[in-house]
Scaffold this motif. Structure first.
Motif, PDB file in Angstrom:
ATOM      1  N   ARG A  13     -11.222 -10.682   4.794  1.00  0.00           N
ATOM      2  CA  ARG A  13     -10.237 -10.944   3.854  1.00  0.00           C
ATOM      3  C   ARG A  13      -9.340  -9.900   3.839  1.00  0.00           C
ATOM      4  NH1 ARG A  13      -8.891 -11.807  -1.037  1.00  0.00           N
ATOM      5  NH2 ARG A  13      -7.307 -13.718  -1.253  1.00  0.00           N
ATOM      6  N   PHE A  14      -8.111 -10.007   4.136  1.00  0.00           N
ATOM      7  CA  PHE A  14      -7.333  -8.847   3.659  1.00  0.00           C
ATOM      8  C   PHE A  14      -6.485  -9.222   2.368  1.00  0.00           C
ATOM      9  CE2 PHE A  14      -3.565  -6.178   3.404  1.00  0.00           C
ATOM     10  CZ  PHE A  14      -3.967  -4.782   3.646  1.00  0.00           C
ATOM     11  N   PRO A  15      -6.705  -8.375   1.339  1.00  0.00           N
ATOM     12  CA  PRO A  15      -6.356  -8.759  -0.146  1.00  0.00           C
ATOM     13  C   PRO A  15      -4.785  -8.946  -0.131  1.00  0.00           C
ATOM     14  CG  PRO A  15      -7.167  -6.595  -0.221  1.00  0.00           C
ATOM     15  CD  PRO A  15      -7.258  -7.162   1.269  1.00  0.00           C
ATOM     16  N   GLU A  16      -4.240  -9.618  -0.926  1.00  0.00           N
ATOM     17  CA  GLU A  16      -3.007  -9.931  -1.379  1.00  0.00           C
ATOM     18  C   GLU A  16      -2.495  -8.967  -2.416  1.00  0.00           C
ATOM     19  OE1 GLU A  16      -1.687 -13.838  -2.308  1.00  0.00           O
ATOM     20  OE2 GLU A  16      -2.253 -14.750  -0.214  1.00  0.00           O
ATOM     21  N   GLU A  17      -3.445  -8.543  -3.324  1.00  0.00           N
ATOM     22  CA  GLU A  17      -3.227  -7.727  -4.320  1.00  0.00           C
ATOM     23  C   GLU A  17      -4.504  -6.939  -4.580  1.00  0.00           C
ATOM     24  OE1 GLU A  17      -1.920  -8.022  -9.221  1.00  0.00           O
ATOM     25  OE2 GLU A  17      -2.217  -9.642  -7.980  1.00  0.00           O
ATOM     26  N   ILE A  18      -4.518  -5.777  -5.063  1.00  0.00           N
ATOM     27  CA  ILE A  18      -5.598  -4.943  -5.338  1.00  0.00           C
ATOM     28  C   ILE A  18      -5.408  -3.937  -6.604  1.00  0.00           C
ATOM     29  CG2 ILE A  18      -6.100  -4.563  -2.878  1.00  0.00           C
ATOM     30  CD1 ILE A  18      -4.795  -1.495  -3.004  1.00  0.00           C
ATOM     31  N   PRO A  19      -6.560  -3.590  -7.143  1.00  0.00           N
ATOM     32  CA  PRO A  19      -6.453  -2.924  -8.407  1.00  0.00           C
ATOM     33  C   PRO A  19      -5.531  -1.627  -8.123  1.00  0.00           C
ATOM     34  CG  PRO A  19      -8.748  -3.436  -8.230  1.00  0.00           C
ATOM     35  CD  PRO A  19      -7.944  -3.918  -6.892  1.00  0.00           C
ATOM     36  N   THR A  52     -14.337  -0.507  -7.435  1.00  0.00           N
ATOM     37  CA  THR A  52     -13.207  -1.273  -8.212  1.00  0.00           C
ATOM     38  C   THR A  52     -13.575  -2.673  -8.347  1.00  0.00           C
ATOM     39  OG1 THR A  52     -11.981  -1.867  -6.454  1.00  0.00           O
ATOM     40  CG2 THR A  52     -11.414   0.323  -7.266  1.00  0.00           C
ATOM     41  N   SER A  53     -12.737  -3.472  -8.909  1.00  0.00           N
ATOM     42  CA  SER A  53     -13.132  -5.066  -8.875  1.00  0.00           C
ATOM     43  C   SER A  53     -12.699  -5.688  -7.665  1.00  0.00           C
ATOM     44  CB  SER A  53     -12.042  -5.756 -10.117  1.00  0.00           C
ATOM     45  OG  SER A  53     -10.890  -5.304  -9.799  1.00  0.00           O
ATOM     46  N   LEU A  54     -12.264  -4.993  -6.756  1.00  0.00           N
ATOM     47  CA  LEU A  54     -12.068  -5.710  -5.414  1.00  0.00           C
ATOM     48  C   LEU A  54     -13.433  -6.134  -4.836  1.00  0.00           C
ATOM     49  CD1 LEU A  54      -9.652  -6.933  -3.533  1.00  0.00           C
ATOM     50  CD2 LEU A  54      -9.906  -4.658  -2.270  1.00  0.00           C
ATOM     51  N   PRO A  55     -13.636  -7.406  -4.465  1.00  0.00           N
ATOM     52  CA  PRO A  55     -15.037  -7.517  -3.835  1.00  0.00           C
ATOM     53  C   PRO A  55     -15.112  -7.055  -2.335  1.00  0.00           C
ATOM     54  CG  PRO A  55     -14.060  -9.542  -4.817  1.00  0.00           C
ATOM     55  CD  PRO A  55     -12.963  -8.326  -4.888  1.00  0.00           C
ATOM     56  N   ASN A  56     -15.981  -6.716  -1.868  1.00  0.00           N
ATOM     57  CA  ASN A  56     -16.281  -6.289  -0.394  1.00  0.00           C
ATOM     58  C   ASN A  56     -15.931  -7.399   0.601  1.00  0.00           C
ATOM     59  OD1 ASN A  56     -18.623  -3.612  -1.068  1.00  0.00           O
ATOM     60  ND2 ASN A  56     -16.143  -3.404  -1.149  1.00  0.00           N
ATOM     61  N   ASN A  57     -14.838  -7.559   1.049  1.00  0.00           N
ATOM     62  CA  ASN A  57     -14.963  -8.818   2.205  1.00  0.00           C
ATOM     63  C   ASN A  57     -13.958  -8.269   3.290  1.00  0.00           C
ATOM     64  OD1 ASN A  57     -14.675 -11.060   3.663  1.00  0.00           O
ATOM     65  ND2 ASN A  57     -13.988 -12.330   1.717  1.00  0.00           N
ATOM     66  N   PRO A  58     -14.766  -7.700   4.304  1.00  0.00           N
ATOM     67  CA  PRO A  58     -13.823  -7.050   5.444  1.00  0.00           C
ATOM     68  C   PRO A  58     -13.083  -8.156   6.266  1.00  0.00           C
ATOM     69  CG  PRO A  58     -16.252  -6.172   5.493  1.00  0.00           C
ATOM     70  CD  PRO A  58     -16.046  -7.336   4.375  1.00  0.00           C
ATOM     71  N   GLY A  67     -12.629   8.632  -2.601  1.00  0.00           N
ATOM     72  CA  GLY A  67     -13.043   7.481  -1.814  1.00  0.00           C
ATOM     73  C   GLY A  67     -12.870   5.954  -2.607  1.00  0.00           C
ATOM     74  N   ILE A  68     -12.341   4.875  -1.955  1.00  0.00           N
ATOM     75  CA  ILE A  68     -12.193   3.654  -2.815  1.00  0.00           C
ATOM     76  C   ILE A  68     -12.879   2.610  -1.958  1.00  0.00           C
ATOM     77  CG2 ILE A  68     -10.311   4.326  -4.075  1.00  0.00           C
ATOM     78  CD1 ILE A  68      -8.328   3.170  -2.153  1.00  0.00           C
ATOM     79  N   ASP A  69     -12.781   1.495  -2.626  1.00  0.00           N
ATOM     80  CA  ASP A  69     -13.496   0.267  -1.585  1.00  0.00           C
ATOM     81  C   ASP A  69     -12.219  -0.533  -1.705  1.00  0.00           C
ATOM     82  OD1 ASP A  69     -13.145  -0.522  -4.482  1.00  0.00           O
ATOM     83  OD2 ASP A  69     -15.156  -1.254  -4.735  1.00  0.00           O
ATOM     84  N   MET A  70     -11.226  -0.051  -1.349  1.00  0.00           N
ATOM     85  CA  MET A  70     -10.067  -0.865  -1.138  1.00  0.00           C
ATOM     86  C   MET A  70      -9.370  -0.290   0.168  1.00  0.00           C
ATOM     87  SD  MET A  70      -8.306  -1.119  -5.005  1.00  0.00           S
ATOM     88  CE  MET A  70      -7.891   0.600  -5.051  1.00  0.00           C
ATOM     89  N   PRO A  71      -8.417  -1.264   0.737  1.00  0.00           N
ATOM     90  CA  PRO A  71      -7.642  -0.796   2.089  1.00  0.00           C
ATOM     91  C   PRO A  71      -6.635   0.234   1.681  1.00  0.00           C
ATOM     92  CG  PRO A  71      -6.770  -2.863   1.222  1.00  0.00           C
ATOM     93  CD  PRO A  71      -7.948  -2.585   0.531  1.00  0.00           C
ATOM     94  N   ASP A  88      -2.451   2.717  -2.659  1.00  0.00           N
ATOM     95  CA  ASP A  88      -1.543   2.314  -3.290  1.00  0.00           C
ATOM     96  C   ASP A  88      -1.365   0.813  -3.054  1.00  0.00           C
ATOM     97  OD1 ASP A  88       0.738   4.438  -4.134  1.00  0.00           O
ATOM     98  OD2 ASP A  88       0.057   5.210  -2.307  1.00  0.00           O
ATOM     99  N   PRO A  89      -0.491   0.239  -3.892  1.00  0.00           N
ATOM    100  CA  PRO A  89      -0.195  -1.255  -3.862  1.00  0.00           C
ATOM    101  C   PRO A  89       0.073  -1.720  -2.623  1.00  0.00           C
ATOM    102  CG  PRO A  89       1.116  -0.474  -5.795  1.00  0.00           C
ATOM    103  CD  PRO A  89       0.492   0.672  -4.999  1.00  0.00           C
ATOM    104  N   ILE A  90      -0.312  -2.872  -1.895  1.00  0.00           N
ATOM    105  CA  ILE A  90      -0.195  -3.379  -0.612  1.00  0.00           C
ATOM    106  C   ILE A  90       1.019  -3.409  -0.176  1.00  0.00           C
ATOM    107  CG2 ILE A  90      -0.787  -5.319   0.935  1.00  0.00           C
ATOM    108  CD1 ILE A  90      -3.156  -3.848  -0.023  1.00  0.00           C
ATOM    109  N   THR A  91       2.192  -3.583  -0.841  1.00  0.00           N
ATOM    110  CA  THR A  91       3.577  -3.724  -0.636  1.00  0.00           C
ATOM    111  C   THR A  91       4.222  -2.406  -0.961  1.00  0.00           C
ATOM    112  OG1 THR A  91       4.039  -4.643  -2.962  1.00  0.00           O
ATOM    113  CG2 THR A  91       3.847  -6.279  -1.178  1.00  0.00           C
TER     114      THR A  91
END
Length: 214
Positions: free
Chosen positions: A117-123, A109-115, A142-146, A149-152
């Motif tokens: 930093r926890f993202p505030e928003e994801i695709p 996805t468009s979320l950069p790999n940065n272990p 499999g995804i490259d996001m945490p 579903d949305p973080i919230t």
């Protein structure tokens, strides 16, 4: 021989974690000097730290736990596709990719790999992709996001939709430097009785002659 590519987040004491969840820590609990024979390490962690899989029990009290999931789910041919140009991934997006004979799908996805930093928003992964992926015979996403579903999110609609359609979940992969194509995947979870998830060591190896048309 084609080399394996490690797509696992390295577990470090300064890596990001879900707000409110237990962070990862490693320490030498007893030194060689103390024991007289060996250094002995100790870890504390959530099972959802770094690259990990979810069992259905994570979001469903009646769901199966880690030791009940067939190990073959996490071993075998996988396809990496690049969906980084989309903020929302829908069945319409996925129809642009050839998913025939694919059982394990990994989304870059468009979320950069940065272990660290926890993202505030994801695709966003629209829950409707579950039925579409199931129609293609996919059993692991499999995804490259945490999270899928949305973080919230509290309802975890995409988690539930995937489970309903027999699709297991692999999260926090490192795919920024991985080319689209077909690979062998090994992403073995720990055999933890009653667990809602597990860290994994995820590796892929290109399947010779099959790296195009992703």
């Amino acid at each position: 021989m084609t080399k394996w590519i490690d797509i696992t987040q390295t577990l470090t004491n300064d890596m990001a974690h879900w707000p409110g969840d237990r962070p990862f820590t490693y320490e030498v609990a007893a030194t060689k000097e103390q024991t007289g024979s060996a250094n002995v390490g100790k870890i504390t962690t959530s099972v959802h730290m770094g690259t990990h899989v979810d069992s259905p029990f994570h979001f469903d009290n009646d769901g199966i736990t880690m030791e009940q999931i067939p190990i073959e789910t996490y071993i075998g041919k996988a396809k990496v596709i690049d969906v980084s140009s989309y903020h929302t991934i829908t069945p319409e997006v996925l129809r642009d990719y050839n998913l025939e004979d694919v059982e394990r799908l990994l989304l870059h996805t468009s979320l950069p790999n940065n272990p660290k930093r926890f993202p505030e928003e994801i695709p966003l992964l629209d829950p409707s992709i579950a039925a579409y992926l199931a129609s293609k015979g996919i059993l692991l996403l499999g995804i490259d996001m945490p999270s899928v579903d949305p973080i919230t999110s509290k309802s975890l609609d995409t988690h539930h939709a995937l489970y309903k359609h027999g699709i297991h979940i692999l999260e926090n992969l490192m795919l920024d430097n991985v080319s689209p194509g077909l690979y062998e995947l090994i992403a073995l979870p720990l055999r933890i009785a009653g667990a809602d998830g597990s860290p994994v060591r995820a590796v892929i190896r290109p399947i010779k002659g099959d790296m195009a048309n992703a």
